[in-house]
Design a protein around this motif. Structure first.
Motif, PDB file in Angstrom:
ATOM      1  N   THR A 190       0.838  -1.205   0.000  1.00 56.60           N
ATOM      2  CA  THR A 190       0.000   0.000   0.000  1.00 56.60           C
ATOM      3  C   THR A 190       0.868   1.248   0.000  1.00 56.60           C
ATOM      4  N   LYS A 191       1.935   1.203   0.811  1.00 60.11           N
ATOM      5  CA  LYS A 191       2.853   2.340   0.849  1.00 60.11           C
ATOM      6  C   LYS A 191       3.546   2.524  -0.501  1.00 60.11           C
ATOM      7  N   LEU A 192       3.929   1.418  -1.103  1.00 59.94           N
ATOM      8  CA  LEU A 192       4.563   1.480  -2.427  1.00 59.94           C
ATOM      9  C   LEU A 192       3.625   2.118  -3.446  1.00 59.94           C
ATOM     10  N   MET A 195       3.392   5.868  -2.859  1.00 53.61           N
ATOM     11  CA  MET A 195       4.568   6.614  -3.287  1.00 53.61           C
ATOM     12  C   MET A 195       4.703   6.633  -4.807  1.00 53.61           C
ATOM     13  N   SER A 196       4.487   5.490  -5.445  1.00 52.88           N
ATOM     14  CA  SER A 196       4.647   5.421  -6.895  1.00 52.88           C
ATOM     15  C   SER A 196       3.569   6.204  -7.629  1.00 52.88           C
ATOM     16  N   SER A 197       2.374   6.305  -7.033  1.00 50.66           N
ATOM     17  CA  SER A 197       1.307   7.086  -7.663  1.00 50.66           C
ATOM     18  C   SER A 197       1.605   8.580  -7.643  1.00 50.66           C
ATOM     19  N   LYS A 198       2.608   8.975  -6.847  1.00 50.56           N
ATOM     20  CA  LYS A 198       3.062  10.372  -6.824  1.00 50.56           C
ATOM     21  C   LYS A 198       4.254  10.577  -7.760  1.00 50.56           C
ATOM     22  N   MET A 246      12.122   1.528   1.967  1.00 54.65           N
ATOM     23  CA  MET A 246      12.104   1.887   0.551  1.00 54.65           C
ATOM     24  C   MET A 246      12.403   3.378   0.400  1.00 54.65           C
ATOM     25  N   VAL A 247      12.965   3.690  -0.725  1.00 56.92           N
ATOM     26  CA  VAL A 247      13.356   5.062  -1.036  1.00 56.92           C
ATOM     27  C   VAL A 247      12.609   5.495  -2.296  1.00 56.92           C
ATOM     28  N   GLY A 248      11.989   6.652  -2.242  1.00 56.07           N
ATOM     29  CA  GLY A 248      11.302   7.194  -3.411  1.00 56.07           C
ATOM     30  C   GLY A 248      12.045   8.408  -3.926  1.00 56.07           C
ATOM     31  N   LEU A 249      12.467   8.347  -5.174  1.00 61.52           N
ATOM     32  CA  LEU A 249      13.236   9.441  -5.761  1.00 61.52           C
ATOM     33  C   LEU A 249      12.381  10.173  -6.779  1.00 61.52           C
ATOM     34  N   ILE A 272       4.676   6.670 -27.194  1.00 59.11           N
ATOM     35  CA  ILE A 272       4.547   5.418 -26.447  1.00 59.11           C
ATOM     36  C   ILE A 272       5.719   5.337 -25.472  1.00 59.11           C
ATOM     37  N   VAL A 273       5.403   5.238 -24.199  1.00 63.14           N
ATOM     38  CA  VAL A 273       6.433   5.211 -23.157  1.00 63.14           C
ATOM     39  C   VAL A 273       6.718   3.761 -22.785  1.00 63.14           C
ATOM     40  N   ILE A 274       7.996   3.380 -22.851  1.00 56.36           N
ATOM     41  CA  ILE A 274       8.427   2.030 -22.455  1.00 56.36           C
ATOM     42  C   ILE A 274       9.480   2.212 -21.373  1.00 56.36           C
ATOM     43  N   THR A 275       9.194   1.729 -20.178  1.00 58.08           N
ATOM     44  CA  THR A 275      10.070   2.007 -19.047  1.00 58.08           C
ATOM     45  C   THR A 275      10.188   0.786 -18.140  1.00 58.08           C
ATOM     46  N   GLY A 276      11.239   0.779 -17.376  1.00 56.26           N
ATOM     47  CA  GLY A 276      11.412  -0.281 -16.391  1.00 56.26           C
ATOM     48  C   GLY A 276      10.805   0.063 -15.048  1.00 56.26           C
ATOM     49  N   ASP A 277      10.208   1.241 -14.939  1.00 53.00           N
ATOM     50  CA  ASP A 277       9.642   1.688 -13.670  1.00 53.00           C
ATOM     51  C   ASP A 277       8.387   0.897 -13.291  1.00 53.00           C
ATOM     52  N   ASN A 278       8.006   1.056 -12.022  1.00 47.67           N
ATOM     53  CA  ASN A 278       6.758   0.519 -11.504  1.00 47.67           C
ATOM     54  C   ASN A 278       5.578   1.052 -12.321  1.00 47.67           C
ATOM     55  N   LYS A 279       4.525   0.248 -12.450  1.00 45.97           N
ATOM     56  CA  LYS A 279       3.381   0.648 -13.278  1.00 45.97           C
ATOM     57  C   LYS A 279       2.734   1.931 -12.767  1.00 45.97           C
ATOM     58  N   ASN A 280       2.531   2.039 -11.460  1.00 46.19           N
ATOM     59  CA  ASN A 280       1.913   3.243 -10.911  1.00 46.19           C
ATOM     60  C   ASN A 280       2.782   4.483 -11.151  1.00 46.19           C
ATOM     61  N   THR A 281       4.088   4.311 -10.982  1.00 47.34           N
ATOM     62  CA  THR A 281       5.002   5.425 -11.228  1.00 47.34           C
ATOM     63  C   THR A 281       4.939   5.853 -12.688  1.00 47.34           C
TER      64      THR A 281
END
Length: 681
Positions: A190-192, A195-198, A246-249, A272-281
């Motif tokens: 939930t915390k992840l 943070m990633s939604s921000k 966890m650290v959010g940058l 089209i964005v292709i990234t290794g980041d978390n889906k929410n991020t």
């Protein structure tokens, strides 16, 4: 921002709250801001472990160059170095020495030194003996470190989901270890998500003390070293971890990116964005930069890479052929390649940007591979077709606009030259078809083509971009340079050039005035249009006489042979015809300022070079008209004011004709844009 462990309120229970700290500062300067709510005095055990992992499980550095603190290596890791400096060290005496050393460096003239005292303090306590390099499968990096007492420990950082999946325990605020249960995982997930939604790029930090056969690992001669040579073993080694926090940058997009994305949308370019980041991020960043609208349903536009490839081919094709942007998160190199391949198979022109070694195959496969010049690896640069010097997405959009402008200027040059030359051909053809005397001689045509047309044609290469250049849909790779509509425009303009050139020749012979402009001031005789077109039969005409007239400084007499009136006597008519041809081509160059834009929107002065070129061309024409020996060479004579007015009256309609054609061209382009929107709606 980073969230750390749990607070332990009792000997048996864990509070459901995680601790949050906000890290100030937006640069790599360790002194830029601090950490809000950081406990005073010694760091607790959990924060110490955070600092230890962030420093030792790290290959980056910070330098001071060109009056800026810069990262060497991966920027994310460099940011962790800054975090370590802002956390400080638990040894108060050591922290005082570090602070004094910082002040000494800050006040010295040598600003090339970046004093990372806290990082050095942690490095002095542990020695790295092995590295488990990052890979796309486990999405983490690990290092085995050895303390001064000879005790080994595995430190891990990576994607939070993957680190949590391999974690069996949790470290609390006081350093105690508890088992990771289902409730703990839910709270951390939930915390992840929060943070990633921000739009925070989140990293999970963990460690492991029970290393089994690696507990005594000390180098390549150790019996277990063989297992470190095979990356397939890394996930097993990094199992049963103790999760620390966890650290959010925050890596904010540049201010100009959102505008560039909007320009792409208007220009018919899909992002089209292709990234290794978390889906929410990834989704949060895409909303922030304008790939998605606020409130837009992206359920069929946002996918994890492996989930997208698990779909059927038809489903994937429908997703990639849809309208608007897409985002693919947690993407691996093969995902990028497959997406590029499918887009190319669908007939799209694909431009791929990337900076890493793993981007190289997709960069090579794309129609246009664009590598980052600053952060890009050498492998990516070698695989790419272009290297972006400033690593700025908006520069790519600017390059698209510049490329379209260059293409349009090339078309303007071709349009001008073909329509003008077509007009010359039409004038010769009409003269021959009507049976009239030859209006233009070869030397005059050669002068117009090589000298008079040259400066305006060259100046068209300096045309500014059309105001709506980034609102037009991209042309297809198989589009023709000259389509049916463009050819029709060439035909209409060319025909008018031919008709005007031949028409003014005929007017001089057959009319004493035109639109109130007197043409008989030189005293020449008038003939019927029928006589003009059958001038070859002149010797058989009974009673045909021609009065003498003056052209320039010479008076022509036809007492001996009145039929010479159609040969040597055509000098004034030829001059008018040549002048109309030159004037029409000058005005036609104004039409070429924009393919479809009106002169009311893009007036002539938007390209001062064209105005200068027109002045040069007219100047050259005046030169051969009013310098006697040049006029004799070219077989022409000076014109009076009335005759120049007639030239302008006959020439100017070419602008009105092309304005009408541009109007219909704009309507056709607008209809095409609407049909494309309906197609992909």
């Amino acid at each position: 921002m980073f969230g750390l462990g749990y607070k332990k309120d009792g000997p048996e229970e864990c509070d459901s709250k995680v601790r949050d700290f906000f890290v100030e500062g937006t640069t790599y300067n360790p002194l830029d801001g601090g950490i809000l709510n950081l406990p005073e005095g010694n760091l607790d055990k959990n924060l110490q472990t955070i600092a230890e992992i962030a420093e030792l499980c790290n290959d980056a550095g910070i330098i001071y160059k060109a009056h800026q603190f810069r990262a060497t290596g991966v920027p994310t890791e460099a940011a962790l170095k800054v975090l370590v400096e802002k956390l400080g060290v638990p040894d108060l005496q050591a922290q005082v020495k570090i602070n004094l050393a910082r002040e000494a460096v800050e006040s010295s003239a040598d600003q090339k030194v970046v004093h990372l005292g806290c990082c050095d303090w942690w490095n002095d306590k542990q020695t790295r003996v092995a590295s488990l390099e990052f890979d796309r499968c486990r999405k983490s990096m690990g290092v085995i470190v050895q303390s001064r007492e000879g005790k080994n420990c595995l430190l891990v950082k990576g994607a939070v989901e993957n680190v949590l999946e391999r974690s069996a325990f949790l470290q609390l605020k006081d350093g105690s270890i508890v088992e990771m249960d289902h409730r703990s995982r839910e709270i951390l997930h939930t915390k992840l998500n929060s943070m990633s939604s921000k739009a925070l790029r989140c990293l999970g930090l963990a460690y492991k003390e029970a290393l089994g056969e690696f507990s005594t690992y000390d180098g390549e001669k150790h019996p277990a070293h063989g297992k470190l040579l095979d990356p397939a073993n890394y996930a097993t080694i990094e199992s049963d971890l103790i999760f620390v926090g966890m650290v959010g940058l925050r890596d904010p997009p540049r201010e100009e990116v959102k505008g560039a994305i909007n320009d792409c949308r208007d220009a018919g370019i899909r992002v089209i964005v292709i990234t290794g980041d978390n889906k929410n991020t990834a989704e949060a960043i895409c909303r922030e930069i304008g790939v998605f609208y606020d409130g837009e349903d992206i359920s069929r536009k946002s996918f994890i890479g492996k989930d997208f490839l698990a779909l059927s081919i038809d489903q994937r094709c429908r997703i990639l052929s849809g309208s608007g942007g897409c985002v693919f998160s947690r993407a691996e190199p093969r995902h990028k390649q497959e997406i590029v391949r499918m887009l190319k198979d669908a007939g799209e022109v694909v431009a791929m940007t990337g900076d890493g070694v793993n981007d190289a195959p997709a960069l090579k496969l794309a129609d246009i591979g664009i590598a980052m010049g600053i952060a890009g690896t050498e492998v990516a640069k070698e695989a790419a077709d272009m290297i972006l010097a400033d690593d700025n997405f908006s520069t790519i959009v600017s390059a698209v606009a510049e490329g379209r402008s260059i293409y349009n200027n090339m078309k303007a040059f071709i349009r001008y030259m073909i329509s003008s030359n077509f007009g010359e051909v039409a004038s010769i053809f009409l003269t021959a078809a009507l049976g009239m005397p030859e209006g233009l001689i070869p030397v005059q045509l050669l002068w117009v083509n090589l000298v008079t047309d040259g400066p305006p044609a060259t100046a068209l290469g300096f045309n500014p971009p059309d105001l709506d250049i980034m609102k037009k849909p991209p042309r297809r790779s198989d589009d023709k340079l000259i389509n049916a509509w463009v050819f029709f425009r060439y035909l209409v303009i060319g025909l008018y050039v031919g008709v005007a050139t031949v028409g003014i020749f005929a007017l001089w012979y057959t009319q004493d005035s035109f639109l109130g402009i007197d043409l008989s001031g030189d005293g020449h005789s008038l003939v019927s249009f029928s006589q003009l077109t059958k001038w070859g039969e002149c010797p058989s005409w009974e009673g045909f006489k021609v009065e003498p007239f003056t052209a320039g400084s010479k008076t022509f007499f036809f007492d001996n042979n009145p039929c010479d009136y159609f040969t040597t006597g055509k000098v004034k008519a030829t001059t008018l015809s040549l002048s109309v041809l030159v004037a029409i081509e000058m005005f036609n160059s104004l039409n070429a300022l924009s393919e479809d834009g009106s002169l009311l929107v893009m007036p002539p002065w938007v390209n001062p070079w064209l105005l200068l070129a027109m002045s040069i061309s007219f100047g050259l024409h005046f030169l051969i008209l009013y310098v006697p020996f040049l006029a004799k060479t070219f077989g022409i004579v000076p014109l009076s004011l009335n005759e120049w007015i007639l030239v302008l009256v006959v020439s100017l309609p070419v602008i009105l004709i092309d304005e009408v054609l541009k109007f219909f061209g704009r309507r056709m382009a607008e209809a095409e844009r609407r049909s494309r929107k309906l197609k992909y709606a």
